[in-house]
Design a protein around this motif. Sequence first.
Motif, PDB file in Angstrom:
ATOM      1  N   LEU A 231      40.211  -3.407  22.467  1.00  0.00           N
ATOM      2  CA  LEU A 231      41.037  -3.192  21.283  1.00  0.00           C
ATOM      3  C   LEU A 231      41.838  -4.458  21.002  1.00  0.00           C
TER       4      LEU A 231
ATOM      5  N   SER B 118      51.748   4.170  23.506  1.00  0.00           N
ATOM      6  CA  SER B 118      50.753   4.032  22.455  1.00  0.00           C
ATOM      7  C   SER B 118      49.492   4.807  22.808  1.00  0.00           C
ATOM      8  N   CYS B 119      48.680   5.055  21.771  1.00  0.00           N
ATOM      9  CA  CYS B 119      47.436   5.795  21.965  1.00  0.00           C
ATOM     10  C   CYS B 119      46.452   5.372  20.878  1.00  0.00           C
ATOM     11  N   PHE B 120      45.211   5.111  21.277  1.00  0.00           N
ATOM     12  CA  PHE B 120      44.152   4.797  20.326  1.00  0.00           C
ATOM     13  C   PHE B 120      42.943   5.646  20.668  1.00  0.00           C
TER      14      PHE B 120
ATOM     15  N   CYS C 117      47.903   1.544  25.482  1.00  0.00           N
ATOM     16  CA  CYS C 117      47.023   0.531  24.896  1.00  0.00           C
ATOM     17  C   CYS C 117      47.191  -0.858  25.515  1.00  0.00           C
TER      18      CYS C 117
ATOM     19  N   SER D 149      44.066  -3.677  25.638  1.00  0.00           N
ATOM     20  CA  SER D 149      44.116  -4.362  24.344  1.00  0.00           C
ATOM     21  C   SER D 149      44.599  -5.802  24.462  1.00  0.00           C
TER      22      SER D 149
ATOM     23  N   ILE E 151      48.732   2.754  16.464  1.00  0.00           N
ATOM     24  CA  ILE E 151      48.692   3.199  17.860  1.00  0.00           C
ATOM     25  C   ILE E 151      50.034   3.763  18.322  1.00  0.00           C
TER      26      ILE E 151
END
Length: 188
Positions: free
Chosen positions: A32, A102-104, A110, A114, A160
């Motif tokens: 990411l 955070s979240c994706f 993340c 990322s 995110i």
Amino acid sequence: MQSLRETGRLPKARWSPSPNFGPRPEGAAISLLVVHNISLPPGQFGGPEIEEFFCNRLDHSAHPFFETIRGVEVSAHALIRRDGSVVQFVSLLERAWHAGRSCFEGEEECNDFSVGIELEGTDDIPYTPDQYRALAQVARMVIAAWPSVTEERVTGHCDIAPGRKTDPGPAFDWAEFRAILARTGDKE
């Protein structure tokens, strides 16, 4: 010459190492790229304050806003200035402290998987053509080094961490960026 995947260092970026990083968790693969914005003091561009902040050298007495971020330890992998120049703070192989909670696509934390790129800017002031070009070049290098980072997996901090973060904000023209990214990809 070693590759980005081996060194974690962006070619042509000025190196300004931040102490605010750590190892990625065992087995975490880069998949990411997160686009952020920052300006210090808020809405002001061109000074050394962002770099000083990411390197824990900010003079908190220099501006009233700086007192509100005293003790905050954050970083990004790189910063793209208004003129398109790139400053790198953390090796892409390491875990920079840019995303927070955070979240994706259901995957939390993340920072673990990322790359975080800051644009010198604000949510509501248009970014420069030089910044879009530099971001597309950096994104294309990351995508080439880590194929799990697809064009669809280049996202904003707001995506995110919704409700908590708003950057890169409405001033960021995703369509323009994606068009430049596609042209950058055509050159490979």
